[in-house]
Design a protein around this motif. Structure first.
Motif, PDB file in Angstrom:
ATOM      1  N   ASP A  66      16.065  55.317  30.246  1.00 44.54           N
ATOM      2  CA  ASP A  66      15.759  54.729  31.558  1.00 44.54           C
ATOM      3  C   ASP A  66      16.078  55.725  32.672  1.00 44.54           C
ATOM      4  O   ASP A  66      15.310  55.877  33.630  1.00 44.54           O
ATOM      5  CB  ASP A  66      16.549  53.440  31.763  1.00 44.54           C
ATOM      6  CG  ASP A  66      16.032  52.295  30.906  1.00 44.54           C
ATOM      7  OD1 ASP A  66      14.901  52.403  30.403  1.00 44.54           O
ATOM      8  OD2 ASP A  66      16.773  51.303  30.739  1.00 44.54           O
ATOM      9  N   ASP A  67      17.219  56.406  32.556  1.00 44.74           N
ATOM     10  CA  ASP A  67      17.591  57.413  33.559  1.00 44.74           C
ATOM     11  C   ASP A  67      16.586  58.561  33.558  1.00 44.74           C
ATOM     12  O   ASP A  67      16.182  59.054  34.618  1.00 44.74           O
ATOM     13  CB  ASP A  67      18.997  57.955  33.273  1.00 44.74           C
ATOM     14  CG  ASP A  67      20.086  56.911  33.494  1.00 44.74           C
ATOM     15  OD1 ASP A  67      19.815  55.900  34.179  1.00 44.74           O
ATOM     16  OD2 ASP A  67      21.201  57.088  32.958  1.00 44.74           O
ATOM     17  N   ARG A  70      13.150  57.418  35.106  1.00 47.31           N
ATOM     18  CA  ARG A  70      13.154  56.796  36.437  1.00 47.31           C
ATOM     19  C   ARG A  70      12.268  57.545  37.433  1.00 47.31           C
ATOM     20  O   ARG A  70      11.510  56.930  38.182  1.00 47.31           O
ATOM     21  CB  ARG A  70      14.589  56.709  36.955  1.00 47.31           C
ATOM     22  CG  ARG A  70      14.703  55.992  38.302  1.00 47.31           C
ATOM     23  CD  ARG A  70      16.137  55.614  38.601  1.00 47.31           C
ATOM     24  NE  ARG A  70      16.621  54.598  37.667  1.00 47.31           N
ATOM     25  CZ  ARG A  70      17.621  54.786  36.798  1.00 47.31           C
ATOM     26  NH1 ARG A  70      18.241  55.956  36.738  1.00 47.31           N
ATOM     27  NH2 ARG A  70      18.004  53.816  35.988  1.00 47.31           N
TER      28      ARG A  70
END
Length: 260
Positions: A66-67, A70
């Motif tokens: 997810d990081d 992003r």
């Protein structure tokens, strides 16, 4: 403790190059045993680039992805997998993220040589829960030289000595619960019951089963047969016809009835 498995388009064909020397092979092996890391590999000006995903899936991996995702436009991009597996539930979570982004999946080892353009070796491994990450791709390709291997899921802290370990009722409950989750995920991703059968037939004290080309198609792990070089404006994609999940159940049930 976590439950683990014991152990675009694939146009990367135009980029494929074998890793040179045993030193590169040793580095690739060690990286597959470390927690999964993601990196964006650019190969301008003649291709679009891809996401390299190397290592085992841990409880932190979905958050790390997810990081990573992003601030990157990853929708429809290719994920190149080189992994020994990892946590069942976290692999399921990561696979669903790949599918939400409509990503393409394949197996390969990304190689970056100093002063040279990055390329992908097809001599790579996707084992255990990595196989279910491969399944998450909207389109999926496995090069001839790649190794795709399956195994049962097991208690991660007892997989190395599974026969000698002891198990409680709660342990068995966890295993059966996660088999159910894995089955639902498999069908949600368009896989067949054959993938679960092949995986769940191999206990952790036996060698992993390497899927044949026929089995890769039977399980719907391959949906793309050939593609031109990644990023080519006229890339011709040959899509295979996936096996019907329902059809596989009917076939399996009929075969079982005939044996009774």
């Amino acid at each position: 403790m976590f439950l683990s498995a014991a152990t675009g388009y694939v146009a990367l064909l135009g980029l494929v190059a074998m890793l040179g020397g045993s030193a590169h092979a040793a580095v690739a092996l060690e990286e597959r045993k470390l927690p999964m890391r993601f990196s964006w590999v650019a190969c301008q000006p003649n291709c679009r680039g891809w996401v390299s995903a190397v290592g085992i899936v841990t409880a932190e991996t979905p958050r790390h992805f997810d990081d990573f995702a992003r601030d990157r436009p990853l929708k429809g991009e290719t994920v190149v997998l080189d992994s020994s597996g990892g946590s069942v539930n976290d692999s399921i979570a990561l696979g669903r993220r790949f599918r939400e982004l409509g990503m393409v999946t394949t197996v390969g080892a990304t190689h970056r040589a100093h002063g040279e353009r990055a390329n992908v070796s097809p001599e790579a491994y996707c084992e255990s829960m990595c196989v279910f990450l491969l399944l998450s791709g909207k389109s999926r390709y496995v090069p001839e030289q790649a190794h795709v291997r399956v195994h049962q899921i097991w208690m991660g802290d007892r997989a190395d000595n599974a026969r000698a370990a002891s198990y409680s009722a709660d342990d068995l409950m966890i295993v059966e619960r996660d088999i159910g989750r894995l089955a639902k995920y498999t069908f949600d991703m368009g896989g067949t019951g054959d993938l679960l059968e092949l995986s769940l037939n191999v206990p952790p004290w036996e060698d992993l089963h390497e899927l044949s080309r026929e089995e890769l198609r039977l399980t719907n792990l391959i949906t793309t047969d050939k593609v031109a070089q990644l990023g080519s404006p006229n890339a011709a994609v040959v899509e295979l016809t996936p096996k019907s999940v329902q059809g596989r159940f009917v076939t399996t049930a009929a075969a079982s009835a005939g044996q009774q």
